[in-house]
Design a protein around this motif. Structure first.
Motif, PDB file in Angstrom:
ATOM      1  N   TYR A  85       4.634 -70.329  -1.319  1.00 36.90           N
ATOM      2  CA  TYR A  85       5.332 -71.066  -2.451  1.00 36.90           C
ATOM      3  C   TYR A  85       5.078 -72.841  -1.840  1.00 36.90           C
ATOM      4  CZ  TYR A  85       8.166 -67.952  -4.540  1.00 36.90           C
ATOM      5  OH  TYR A  85       9.253 -66.955  -6.043  1.00 36.90           O
ATOM      6  N   ILE A 101       2.155 -70.858  -6.124  1.00 35.52           N
ATOM      7  CA  ILE A 101       3.983 -69.622  -6.122  1.00 35.52           C
ATOM      8  C   ILE A 101       5.506 -70.919  -7.310  1.00 35.52           C
ATOM      9  CG2 ILE A 101       5.027 -67.917  -6.471  1.00 35.52           C
ATOM     10  CD1 ILE A 101       2.300 -66.941  -6.611  1.00 35.52           C
ATOM     11  N   ASN A 106       9.988 -65.595  -8.986  1.00 33.37           N
ATOM     12  CA  ASN A 106       8.352 -65.725  -9.139  1.00 33.37           C
ATOM     13  C   ASN A 106       8.654 -64.254  -9.494  1.00 33.37           C
ATOM     14  OD1 ASN A 106       5.719 -65.124  -9.490  1.00 33.37           O
ATOM     15  ND2 ASN A 106       6.349 -67.438  -9.897  1.00 33.37           N
ATOM     16  N   TRP A 108       4.724 -62.072 -10.108  1.00 32.89           N
ATOM     17  CA  TRP A 108       3.392 -62.329 -10.380  1.00 32.89           C
ATOM     18  C   TRP A 108       2.309 -61.216 -10.627  1.00 32.89           C
ATOM     19  CZ3 TRP A 108      -1.662 -60.616  -8.576  1.00 32.89           C
ATOM     20  CH2 TRP A 108      -2.366 -61.431  -9.029  1.00 32.89           C
ATOM     21  N   GLN A 134       2.627 -65.811 -14.483  1.00 38.25           N
ATOM     22  CA  GLN A 134       3.303 -65.714 -13.118  1.00 38.25           C
ATOM     23  C   GLN A 134       5.149 -66.094 -14.065  1.00 38.25           C
ATOM     24  OE1 GLN A 134       3.880 -68.673  -9.905  1.00 38.25           O
ATOM     25  NE2 GLN A 134       2.035 -68.661  -9.938  1.00 38.25           N
TER      26      GLN A 134
END
Length: 173
Positions: A85, A101, A106, A108, A134
């Motif tokens: 992130y 990210i 999120n 993934w 994502q």
């Protein structure tokens, strides 16, 4: 699917940083003081930063984006590594940074077109496309709070070059 939240990653990074010795009070570990009873979330412990499975010589080693605090190039949450992130808020999600990210929450995952039968395409052959996906959302006080966003990284794993190729999205949330 690997679900993370920016908040849990921020807390993990703060907890990790608190484990370093306080400059004001040398030899004082502040993790337990500032984060009593904290346990590292499984989403951080199990983050798929690298592939270390069977037949790993035939697969790419780096998978899900992560920040390598130690710089050793292997995801190791015990060393402080975490899902990538943008905690400093330096980038925007309209960039083509594949090593990040996005969102406040999120999902993934990786999928491909190999295996099973292709009934929707008339049983055509697999083209060898790997897709790292994502799905993410932001917590806001406006319309964006009710939206989801998607980011796809397409990797051609076949032995041939794709030309005149088109992709479509089927979204059935």
């Amino acid at each position: 699917h690997f679900k993370t939240t920016k908040q849990e990653v921020e807390e993990f990074v703060a907890w990790t940083n608190a484990g370093e010795f306080d400059a004001v009070t040398p030899n004082s570990n502040t993790q337990e003081e500032n984060f009593p009873g904290y346990s590292v979330p499984l989403s951080i412990q199990n983050w798929p930063g690298n592939y270390a499975g069977p037949d790993q010589d035939n697969y790419e080693f780096n998978l899900a984006p992560y920040v390598s605090v130690s710089g050793e190039g292997f995801y190791n949450w015990q060393e402080g590594d975490y899902p990538a992130y943008d905690l400093a808020g330096d980038s925007e999600c309209n960039t083509e940074d594949l090593n990040q990210i996005y969102g406040d929450q999120n999902l993934w995952w990786v999928f491909n077109d190999n295996g099973n039968i292709h009934t929707e395409s008339g049983s055509s052959q697999a083209i060898g496309m790997e897709i790292r996906a994502q799905a993410f959302a932001f917590a806001t006080n406006d319309e964006v709070n009710n939206m989801t966003f998607y980011n796809y990284q397409l990797i051609n794993r076949s032995t041939f070059t794709l030309t005149d190729t088109y992709f479509g999205f089927w979204v059935d949330s």
